[in-house]
Design a protein around this motif. Structure first.
Motif, PDB file in Angstrom:
ATOM      1  N   GLY A  53       0.814  -1.205   0.000  1.00  0.00           N
ATOM      2  CA  GLY A  53       0.000   0.000   0.000  1.00  0.00           C
ATOM      3  C   GLY A  53       0.848   1.254   0.000  1.00  0.00           C
ATOM      4  O   GLY A  53       0.356   2.356   0.231  1.00  0.00           O
ATOM      5  N   ALA A  54       2.133   1.093  -0.255  1.00  0.00           N
ATOM      6  CA  ALA A  54       3.084   2.211  -0.242  1.00  0.00           C
ATOM      7  C   ALA A  54       4.385   1.724  -0.856  1.00  0.00           C
ATOM      8  O   ALA A  54       4.551   0.535  -1.135  1.00  0.00           O
ATOM      9  N   LEU A  55       5.306   2.649  -1.037  1.00  0.00           N
ATOM     10  CA  LEU A  55       6.667   2.297  -1.456  1.00  0.00           C
ATOM     11  C   LEU A  55       7.564   2.320  -0.226  1.00  0.00           C
ATOM     12  O   LEU A  55       7.367   3.150   0.661  1.00  0.00           O
ATOM     13  N   ASP A  56       8.528   1.429  -0.179  1.00  0.00           N
ATOM     14  CA  ASP A  56       9.541   1.570   0.862  1.00  0.00           C
ATOM     15  C   ASP A  56      10.578   2.573   0.357  1.00  0.00           C
ATOM     16  O   ASP A  56      10.548   3.002  -0.791  1.00  0.00           O
ATOM     17  N   ARG A  57      11.478   2.967   1.200  1.00  0.00           N
ATOM     18  CA  ARG A  57      12.452   4.011   0.845  1.00  0.00           C
ATOM     19  C   ARG A  57      13.287   3.584  -0.367  1.00  0.00           C
ATOM     20  O   ARG A  57      13.553   4.384  -1.263  1.00  0.00           O
ATOM     21  N   VAL A  63      12.398   4.669  -8.111  1.00  0.00           N
ATOM     22  CA  VAL A  63      11.433   5.365  -8.976  1.00  0.00           C
ATOM     23  C   VAL A  63      11.898   6.793  -9.227  1.00  0.00           C
ATOM     24  O   VAL A  63      11.877   7.275 -10.370  1.00  0.00           O
ATOM     25  N   GLU A  64      12.346   7.460  -8.177  1.00  0.00           N
ATOM     26  CA  GLU A  64      12.832   8.834  -8.304  1.00  0.00           C
ATOM     27  C   GLU A  64      14.025   8.912  -9.267  1.00  0.00           C
ATOM     28  O   GLU A  64      14.091   9.794 -10.124  1.00  0.00           O
ATOM     29  N   THR A  65      14.947   7.972  -9.138  1.00  0.00           N
ATOM     30  CA  THR A  65      16.126   7.937 -10.008  1.00  0.00           C
ATOM     31  C   THR A  65      15.720   7.683 -11.456  1.00  0.00           C
ATOM     32  O   THR A  65      16.199   8.355 -12.376  1.00  0.00           O
ATOM     33  N   ARG A  66      14.828   6.734 -11.657  1.00  0.00           N
ATOM     34  CA  ARG A  66      14.357   6.405 -13.004  1.00  0.00           C
ATOM     35  C   ARG A  66      13.710   7.629 -13.658  1.00  0.00           C
ATOM     36  O   ARG A  66      13.941   7.940 -14.822  1.00  0.00           O
ATOM     37  N   ARG A  67      12.900   8.341 -12.877  1.00  0.00           N
ATOM     38  CA  ARG A  67      12.216   9.522 -13.414  1.00  0.00           C
ATOM     39  C   ARG A  67      13.218  10.630 -13.730  1.00  0.00           C
ATOM     40  O   ARG A  67      13.068  11.338 -14.716  1.00  0.00           O
ATOM     41  N   ALA A  68      14.239  10.771 -12.908  1.00  0.00           N
ATOM     42  CA  ALA A  68      15.269  11.788 -13.150  1.00  0.00           C
ATOM     43  C   ALA A  68      16.058  11.471 -14.418  1.00  0.00           C
ATOM     44  O   ALA A  68      16.445  12.371 -15.162  1.00  0.00           O
ATOM     45  N   GLU A  69      16.300  10.181 -14.652  1.00  0.00           N
ATOM     46  CA  GLU A  69      17.030   9.758 -15.857  1.00  0.00           C
ATOM     47  C   GLU A  69      16.181   9.925 -17.102  1.00  0.00           C
ATOM     48  O   GLU A  69      16.701  10.056 -18.205  1.00  0.00           O
ATOM     49  N   GLY A  70      14.871   9.887 -16.939  1.00  0.00           N
ATOM     50  CA  GLY A  70      13.961  10.043 -18.063  1.00  0.00           C
ATOM     51  C   GLY A  70      13.694   8.732 -18.778  1.00  0.00           C
ATOM     52  O   GLY A  70      14.326   7.712 -18.530  1.00  0.00           O
ATOM     53  N   ASN A  71      12.753   8.780 -19.665  1.00  0.00           N
ATOM     54  CA  ASN A  71      12.336   7.595 -20.413  1.00  0.00           C
ATOM     55  C   ASN A  71      12.603   7.754 -21.901  1.00  0.00           C
ATOM     56  O   ASN A  71      11.875   7.221 -22.727  1.00  0.00           O
ATOM     57  N   GLU A  72      13.652   8.482 -22.233  1.00  0.00           N
ATOM     58  CA  GLU A  72      13.927   8.795 -23.632  1.00  0.00           C
ATOM     59  C   GLU A  72      14.021   7.545 -24.508  1.00  0.00           C
ATOM     60  O   GLU A  72      13.432   7.488 -25.588  1.00  0.00           O
ATOM     61  N   ARG A  73      14.756   6.530 -24.037  1.00  0.00           N
ATOM     62  CA  ARG A  73      14.926   5.320 -24.865  1.00  0.00           C
ATOM     63  C   ARG A  73      13.603   4.585 -25.048  1.00  0.00           C
ATOM     64  O   ARG A  73      13.308   4.086 -26.137  1.00  0.00           O
ATOM     65  N   VAL A  74      12.797   4.537 -23.992  1.00  0.00           N
ATOM     66  CA  VAL A  74      11.502   3.869 -24.089  1.00  0.00           C
ATOM     67  C   VAL A  74      10.572   4.671 -25.001  1.00  0.00           C
ATOM     68  O   VAL A  74       9.873   4.099 -25.838  1.00  0.00           O
ATOM     69  N   PHE A  75      10.567   6.011 -24.853  1.00  0.00           N
ATOM     70  CA  PHE A  75       9.760   6.871 -25.738  1.00  0.00           C
ATOM     71  C   PHE A  75      10.155   6.674 -27.195  1.00  0.00           C
ATOM     72  O   PHE A  75       9.313   6.534 -28.075  1.00  0.00           O
ATOM     73  N   ARG A  76      11.461   6.693 -27.450  1.00  0.00           N
ATOM     74  CA  ARG A  76      11.954   6.548 -28.819  1.00  0.00           C
ATOM     75  C   ARG A  76      11.543   5.188 -29.391  1.00  0.00           C
ATOM     76  O   ARG A  76      11.061   5.096 -30.524  1.00  0.00           O
ATOM     77  N   ALA A  77      11.732   4.140 -28.595  1.00  0.00           N
ATOM     78  CA  ALA A  77      11.361   2.795 -29.053  1.00  0.00           C
ATOM     79  C   ALA A  77       9.876   2.728 -29.381  1.00  0.00           C
ATOM     80  O   ALA A  77       9.483   2.204 -30.427  1.00  0.00           O
ATOM     81  N   ASP A  97       3.886   7.168 -13.123  1.00  0.00           N
ATOM     82  CA  ASP A  97       3.437   8.425 -12.513  1.00  0.00           C
ATOM     83  C   ASP A  97       2.696   8.170 -11.209  1.00  0.00           C
ATOM     84  O   ASP A  97       2.890   8.883 -10.224  1.00  0.00           O
ATOM     85  N   LEU A  98       1.837   7.156 -11.200  1.00  0.00           N
ATOM     86  CA  LEU A  98       1.116   6.818  -9.968  1.00  0.00           C
ATOM     87  C   LEU A  98       2.069   6.297  -8.891  1.00  0.00           C
ATOM     88  O   LEU A  98       1.909   6.617  -7.711  1.00  0.00           O
ATOM     89  N   LEU A  99       3.048   5.508  -9.284  1.00  0.00           N
ATOM     90  CA  LEU A  99       4.030   5.023  -8.313  1.00  0.00           C
ATOM     91  C   LEU A  99       4.723   6.186  -7.611  1.00  0.00           C
ATOM     92  O   LEU A  99       4.950   6.148  -6.402  1.00  0.00           O
ATOM     93  N   ALA A 100       5.029   7.227  -8.375  1.00  0.00           N
ATOM     94  CA  ALA A 100       5.736   8.385  -7.810  1.00  0.00           C
ATOM     95  C   ALA A 100       4.870   9.149  -6.808  1.00  0.00           C
ATOM     96  O   ALA A 100       5.403   9.915  -6.000  1.00  0.00           O
TER      97      ALA A 100
END
Length: 105
Positions: A53-57, A63-77, A97-100
């Motif tokens: 019902g939540a994320l652990d630290r 998730v925060e790191t992934r979002r900071a890195e962006g999804n450019e490769r996934v978007f491009r693919a 987005d919901l996970l964040a």
């Protein structure tokens, strides 16, 4: 037992829709592998988050790191592969987005 947050309820709904939808057919194309890797990562985080019902630290940091890195490769693919991959990736990003938005405990 505490009531699930609105974000958890929305995540569960979107995840249920996602897992009951057909995944794009996969081949050995590296772009499809990129999408599959992203989907696998999202799935592993969602399963833990829904159970807690939540994320652990640690997951929140991932998730925060992934979002900071962006999804450019996934978007491009997704753009290069077209439909139905574009819609599939859009749903995965909505899930991310919901996970964040989930609480961290």
């Amino acid at each position: 037992m505490t009531q699930a947050s609105e974000e958890v309820v929305r995540l569960r709904r979107l995840w249920d829709e996602h897992i009951h939808s057909a995944a794009p057919p996969g081949r050995s194309d590296p772009r499809e592998q990129e999408v599959a890797l992203y989907a696998s990562w999202i799935g592993s985080v969602v399963e833990v988050a829904l159970g807690r019902g939540a994320l652990d630290r640690n997951l929140a940091t991932m998730v925060e790191t992934r979002r900071a890195e962006g999804n450019e490769r996934v978007f491009r693919a997704a753009g290069e592969l077209g439909e139905p991959v574009r819609s599939y990736v859009a749903r995965l990003i909505a899930i991310e987005d919901l996970l964040a938005q989930l609480p961290v405990r």
